[in-house]
Design a protein around this motif. Sequence first.
Motif, PDB file in Angstrom:
ATOM      1  N   LEU A 162      42.029  39.968  43.088  1.00 45.63           N
ATOM      2  CA  LEU A 162      42.237  38.516  43.140  1.00 45.63           C
ATOM      3  C   LEU A 162      43.081  38.038  41.968  1.00 45.63           C
ATOM      4  O   LEU A 162      43.907  37.139  42.093  1.00 45.63           O
ATOM      5  CB  LEU A 162      40.888  37.787  43.059  1.00 45.63           C
ATOM      6  CG  LEU A 162      40.102  37.657  44.343  1.00 45.63           C
ATOM      7  CD1 LEU A 162      38.744  37.013  44.060  1.00 45.63           C
ATOM      8  CD2 LEU A 162      40.895  36.798  45.329  1.00 45.63           C
ATOM      9  N   GLN A 163      42.847  38.657  40.812  1.00 44.95           N
ATOM     10  CA  GLN A 163      43.551  38.208  39.615  1.00 44.95           C
ATOM     11  C   GLN A 163      44.884  38.918  39.409  1.00 44.95           C
ATOM     12  O   GLN A 163      45.518  38.766  38.372  1.00 44.95           O
ATOM     13  CB  GLN A 163      42.629  38.376  38.403  1.00 44.95           C
ATOM     14  CG  GLN A 163      41.395  37.479  38.534  1.00 44.95           C
ATOM     15  CD  GLN A 163      40.442  37.601  37.372  1.00 44.95           C
ATOM     16  OE1 GLN A 163      40.517  38.566  36.607  1.00 44.95           O
ATOM     17  NE2 GLN A 163      39.564  36.625  37.226  1.00 44.95           N
ATOM     18  N   GLY A 164      45.257  39.716  40.395  1.00 44.21           N
ATOM     19  CA  GLY A 164      46.601  40.286  40.375  1.00 44.21           C
ATOM     20  C   GLY A 164      46.764  41.567  39.575  1.00 44.21           C
ATOM     21  O   GLY A 164      47.865  42.075  39.443  1.00 44.21           O
ATOM     22  N   ARG A 165      45.668  42.075  39.029  1.00 40.67           N
ATOM     23  CA  ARG A 165      45.817  43.341  38.291  1.00 40.67           C
ATOM     24  C   ARG A 165      45.940  44.523  39.245  1.00 40.67           C
ATOM     25  O   ARG A 165      46.580  45.516  38.922  1.00 40.67           O
ATOM     26  CB  ARG A 165      44.631  43.545  37.342  1.00 40.67           C
ATOM     27  CG  ARG A 165      44.769  42.780  36.031  1.00 40.67           C
ATOM     28  CD  ARG A 165      43.637  43.121  35.079  1.00 40.67           C
ATOM     29  NE  ARG A 165      42.366  42.664  35.619  1.00 40.67           N
ATOM     30  CZ  ARG A 165      41.881  41.435  35.451  1.00 40.67           C
ATOM     31  NH1 ARG A 165      42.547  40.556  34.743  1.00 40.67           N
ATOM     32  NH2 ARG A 165      40.735  41.088  35.983  1.00 40.67           N
ATOM     33  N   TYR A 166      45.282  44.434  40.381  1.00 39.89           N
ATOM     34  CA  TYR A 166      45.397  45.475  41.404  1.00 39.89           C
ATOM     35  C   TYR A 166      46.097  44.858  42.617  1.00 39.89           C
ATOM     36  O   TYR A 166      45.947  43.670  42.883  1.00 39.89           O
ATOM     37  CB  TYR A 166      44.017  45.968  41.872  1.00 39.89           C
ATOM     38  CG  TYR A 166      43.139  46.627  40.849  1.00 39.89           C
ATOM     39  CD1 TYR A 166      43.581  46.859  39.536  1.00 39.89           C
ATOM     40  CD2 TYR A 166      41.852  47.039  41.196  1.00 39.89           C
ATOM     41  CE1 TYR A 166      42.749  47.474  38.603  1.00 39.89           C
ATOM     42  CE2 TYR A 166      41.012  47.652  40.267  1.00 39.89           C
ATOM     43  CZ  TYR A 166      41.469  47.862  38.975  1.00 39.89           C
ATOM     44  OH  TYR A 166      40.644  48.465  38.071  1.00 39.89           O
ATOM     45  N   THR A 167      46.819  45.701  43.363  1.00 37.42           N
ATOM     46  CA  THR A 167      47.440  45.239  44.600  1.00 37.42           C
ATOM     47  C   THR A 167      46.503  45.566  45.759  1.00 37.42           C
ATOM     48  O   THR A 167      46.179  46.730  45.985  1.00 37.42           O
ATOM     49  CB  THR A 167      48.772  45.978  44.824  1.00 37.42           C
ATOM     50  OG1 THR A 167      49.554  45.833  43.650  1.00 37.42           O
ATOM     51  CG2 THR A 167      49.515  45.415  46.015  1.00 37.42           C
ATOM     52  N   ARG A 168      46.090  44.532  46.472  1.00 37.81           N
ATOM     53  CA  ARG A 168      45.160  44.774  47.577  1.00 37.81           C
ATOM     54  C   ARG A 168      45.945  45.019  48.862  1.00 37.81           C
ATOM     55  O   ARG A 168      46.809  44.231  49.227  1.00 37.81           O
ATOM     56  CB  ARG A 168      44.247  43.566  47.733  1.00 37.81           C
ATOM     57  CG  ARG A 168      43.170  43.743  48.764  1.00 37.81           C
ATOM     58  CD  ARG A 168      42.213  42.582  48.643  1.00 37.81           C
ATOM     59  NE  ARG A 168      41.239  42.563  49.711  1.00 37.81           N
ATOM     60  CZ  ARG A 168      40.546  41.481  50.030  1.00 37.81           C
ATOM     61  NH1 ARG A 168      40.741  40.345  49.373  1.00 37.81           N
ATOM     62  NH2 ARG A 168      39.657  41.524  50.988  1.00 37.81           N
ATOM     63  N   ILE A 169      45.630  46.133  49.516  1.00 35.57           N
ATOM     64  CA  ILE A 169      46.296  46.498  50.764  1.00 35.57           C
ATOM     65  C   ILE A 169      45.215  46.584  51.832  1.00 35.57           C
ATOM     66  O   ILE A 169      44.254  47.323  51.674  1.00 35.57           O
ATOM     67  CB  ILE A 169      47.021  47.853  50.610  1.00 35.57           C
ATOM     68  CG1 ILE A 169      48.042  47.756  49.474  1.00 35.57           C
ATOM     69  CG2 ILE A 169      47.660  48.277  51.916  1.00 35.57           C
ATOM     70  CD1 ILE A 169      48.657  49.084  49.080  1.00 35.57           C
TER      71      ILE A 169
END
Length: 726
Positions: free
Chosen positions: A366-373
Amino acid sequence: MKQDSPSAQKIVPVLVPLPAAKPYSYSVPDGMDVKAGSIVRVPLGPREVAGIVTEGATDSVDAKKLRPISELFDCPPVDNGMMRFMRWAADYTISPPGMVARMILRVPAAFDPEPPVPGLRFSGQQPERMTGARSRVLELAGDGLAWTRTGLAHAAGVSATVIDGLSAQGVFEEVMIPARPVVAPPDPDYAPAELSGDQADAARQLVDAVASRGFSVSLLDGVTGSGKTEVYFEAVATAIEQGKQVLILLPEIALTQQFLERFHDRFGSKPAEWHSDLAPKTRERVWRQVMEGQVRVVAGARSALFLPFQDLGLIIVDEEHDPAYKQEDRVFYNARDMAVVRGHIGGFPVILASATPSVESQVNALQGRYTRIRLTGRYAEAAMPDLKAIDMRRSPPRPGGFLSPALVEAMNQTLQRKEQSLLFLNRRGYAPLTLCRVCGHRFQCPCCSSWLVEHRFRGQLVCHQCGHHEPRPEACPSCGTLDHLVACGPGVERIAEEVEKTFPDARIIVLSSDLMGVKRLRLELDAIARGEADIVIGTQLVAKGHNFPNMTLVGVVDADLGLANGDPRAAERTFQLLSQVTGRAGRTGKKSVGLLQTYQPDHPVMRAIVSGDAEAFYTREIEERERSGLPPYGRLGALIISAGTRAEAENHARALRRAAPHSSEINVLGPAEAPLALIRGRHRFRLLIHGTRKADIQNFIRAILSAGPKERGSVRVQIDIDPQSF
Ligand code: ADP
């Protein structure tokens, strides 16, 4: 490394597998070329151990006490990324660096290189008579490279006697060749899957992440059966093409035969396995071949993170939410989080995969540190099971039973259709509690604060904490009355008994870790997948990852089980487990059902499972964590203080608490009895350190430990950064 004049003897610091605060100093014999990362054998007291040469200054040691390194292992040094990772891990977990080195040094002190094996090489001499079989052999061997006898026979598709016949005619000369690798290298082009549109989009994003070669974290969030494995295999293929090594972490490696086979189907060879059940020789060989780069892909349990990869380029953490990734022994760590750090240090991508990601990973996305696929649907015709709660207040089981009429009826219909049912209960044994109907005596473990669990198949009462067991008596040990002991509540064995009575003709398999070893378990899982059971009854072993094509009903015997313990993570864990286990149903096109027996059908977890609205559930959990400043919106650490007596443990815990510095960012809670207050005769208290997101809780804990009393007598202090339960 400093030169120690006047003798000009070279002295180096060596990390040995001990809980010492610092490396020990050893002298380097003339002509031995050691550097940081070199693996050496050194004397330690009366023994010899393997150690890792590190950087930095050595302590001055009395020249008379200084002992020389015995041997430099004939293998490449531990690479720089791994050395940095080791230092980071020791620092983060507040562990002695030697204990982290110990996790890397999974090798015996005497490190014998694999002896060469005999092989055959084409001598140039043609056979007296050519046959089809012989020409196939010569086609392969004609290039002059050496083969083992069986390897050549196998590759040419001939029997070994054909090879022997040729040898007898002088067609081959005997040579010695290096021992063959445990596994052939995987071929990225062997058999790529045809991906669906959504899968292809997801795979492309992962492949791009690998192709760009920098650090990144992708969260592959796809429902059970969506094909996450097929999708991340594409990323693995890209990393292999780049010549990188790949690590795939799995929570339950001993049970993942199916995984290894799928990998083989895709890449034409199996990955090397790494887990605690490996035979010592295999372990040594895999370790060495990972270090020498012959092993390209490892599928392993959490400890595989500490293998000495030479050129690691991708880590995948499958089922990233799984609590099995947390090690709570010596060095306490979460392999999922460590994998991310390893990727950061090594500058390569990390992929976390799950149908039910942890709240921590969701927030990072959600906070953009990980890319959710995301993969939102199942592959091909498979549909998600139809999930329903059975309100046990309205549909109670018959007296003495645990299965509601609604569940029994569904099982009956499934049997009629010749399909399979799975009953899930996360409790081994027959009954979790045994008591005397006359005096109320309860059977408790003599050395732990837990009830003894009856295991009827074995005729024993067993402690699930320490393994203590005793025969189940006929008479109550407290009042002496005969035959008045009652079993309270169900375990899988008791459910099996009820199922046998209800469906006498059904083929039943009970899967529970105490009933069988890993080998047997793998056979049983294969048998289930082949349809050789009608009803499977199992603990959480059956919840993970397996594909049972004919399984169309999953019944959860006690869906409320995990919710009772008051842990703020309980709802998340229950949601994950129930999603995983109901996800075993309906892997092919058939209509499938998941039934949850619950006394709390309105509980948010049950509602989320039944409605399929995971998003709403996570939103609520995340808000709750944020409101209470719990991870990932705050930081936690725990000190677990144990001792032989309750008073010693409690006093030490109080003294540590008094030693805590003042901080506006960090609170100390407790001491309180630890969640398991007594284990193996050791009384346990816990201090919980709760800080804001930015707080340096490691420094705070170090301050407590240096100002407070040291471990003495039977007192031990364990440090758990990011504890599982809070
Ligand atoms: P998940 O890990 O998301 O639960 P899996 O990767 O185990 O899902 O896939 C579920 C099933 O669907 C497996 O039997 C798998 O082989 C099959 N499958 C998924 N995607 C494909 C594909 N593109 N081609 C062929 N089979 C697939």
